[in-house]
Design a protein around this motif. Structure first.
Motif, short mmCIF file in Angstrom:
data_model
loop_
_atom_site.label_atom_id
_atom_site.label_comp_id
_atom_site.label_asym_id
_atom_site.label_seq_id
_atom_site.Cartn_x
_atom_site.Cartn_y
_atom_site.Cartn_z
N HIS A 34 27.73 -50.60 14.10
CA HIS A 34 29.07 -51.09 13.75
C HIS A 34 29.19 -52.57 14.06
O HIS A 34 28.79 -53.04 15.12
CB HIS A 34 30.13 -50.30 14.52
N SER A 68 37.06 -53.56 7.19
CA SER A 68 37.37 -52.16 6.85
C SER A 68 36.27 -51.27 7.40
O SER A 68 35.12 -51.38 6.99
CB SER A 68 37.46 -51.99 5.33
N TYR A 69 36.64 -50.40 8.34
CA TYR A 69 35.64 -49.52 8.95
C TYR A 69 35.01 -48.59 7.90
O TYR A 69 33.82 -48.36 7.92
CB TYR A 69 36.27 -48.69 10.07
N GLU A 129 32.73 -50.49 5.55
CA GLU A 129 31.53 -50.85 6.31
C GLU A 129 30.58 -49.65 6.37
O GLU A 129 29.37 -49.79 6.16
CB GLU A 129 31.90 -51.28 7.73
N LYS A 177 38.55 -41.92 4.74
CA LYS A 177 39.19 -42.40 5.97
C LYS A 177 40.22 -41.37 6.41
O LYS A 177 40.73 -40.59 5.61
CB LYS A 177 39.82 -43.77 5.76
N GLY A 226 39.75 -46.66 13.86
CA GLY A 226 38.45 -47.00 13.28
C GLY A 226 37.42 -45.93 13.61
O GLY A 226 36.34 -45.92 13.04
N GLY A 227 37.77 -45.02 14.50
CA GLY A 227 36.88 -43.92 14.85
C GLY A 227 37.63 -42.60 14.90
O GLY A 227 37.18 -41.64 15.51
N SER A 234 34.73 -39.77 9.55
CA SER A 234 34.36 -40.33 10.85
C SER A 234 33.88 -39.22 11.78
O SER A 234 34.45 -38.13 11.83
CB SER A 234 35.55 -41.05 11.49
N ARG A 244 33.29 -45.39 16.06
CA ARG A 244 32.87 -46.37 15.07
C ARG A 244 31.35 -46.35 15.02
O ARG A 244 30.69 -46.35 16.05
CB ARG A 244 33.37 -47.75 15.45
#
Length: 155
Positions: free
Chosen positions: A22, A28-29, A32, A46, A99-100, A127, A131
């Motif tokens: 990461h 943007s997670y 990415e 997401k 993000g996670g 997820s 992350r």
């Protein structure tokens, strides 16, 4: 491992883990994750937490390239309106950092809606609870594990 991975193991889901390095500066997670894992962005989803007008929380799972439509999400939830939940409330409720946030293994099970496009996929990525960690699994198994429903919730 994360609570998400532990739950996937416990429920004997057909899952695979995908890790990547990461980058903290990523904007943007989700994008990415798609980029670093070489996946089409419509296969990477997401996890967003919303609050209803009565401050009840719910989870929306949608492609990383899409934008949540609040009116459609409210309709899917059977309420008048929803808005993004406060980040502090999300972290406290889910047990994950932004993000996670995984839809699996959250501290409190919340009503969940998965965007209907997932039903066309053999597997989807969400997820894994931190992350840089994604879980790949069949959409129907995710829906069953979360008692989620599929609906059109994007713009």
């Amino acid at each position: 491992m994360t609570p998400a991975v532990n739950l996937a193991k416990k429920l004997k889901l057909d899952y695979q883990l995908h890790e990547y390095q990461h980058d903290p500066s990523a904007e943007s997670y989700g994008l990415e994750a798609a980029d670093k894992l070489g996946l089409p962005p419509e296969h990477v989803f997401k996890t967003l937490v919303v609050a209803t007008e009565s401050d009840k929380l719910a989870v929306a799972i949608l492609p990383v390239i899409a934008t949540l439509n609040f009116k459609k999400m409210a309709k899917a939830m059977g309420c008048k309106k929803v808005q993004m939940a406060d980040p502090t409330v999300v972290e406290r409720s889910s047990g994950y950092v932004l993000g996670g946030v995984s839809p699996l293994g959250q501290k409190k099970r919340l009503p969940t809606v998965i965007h209907e496009s997932a039903q066309q996929l053999t597997t989807m990525h969400v997820s894994g609870g931190r992350r840089g960690l994604e879980i790949e699994l069949p959409p129907a198994q995710l829906a069953q594990a979360l008692t989620a429903k599929f609906a059109d919730i994007i713009d």
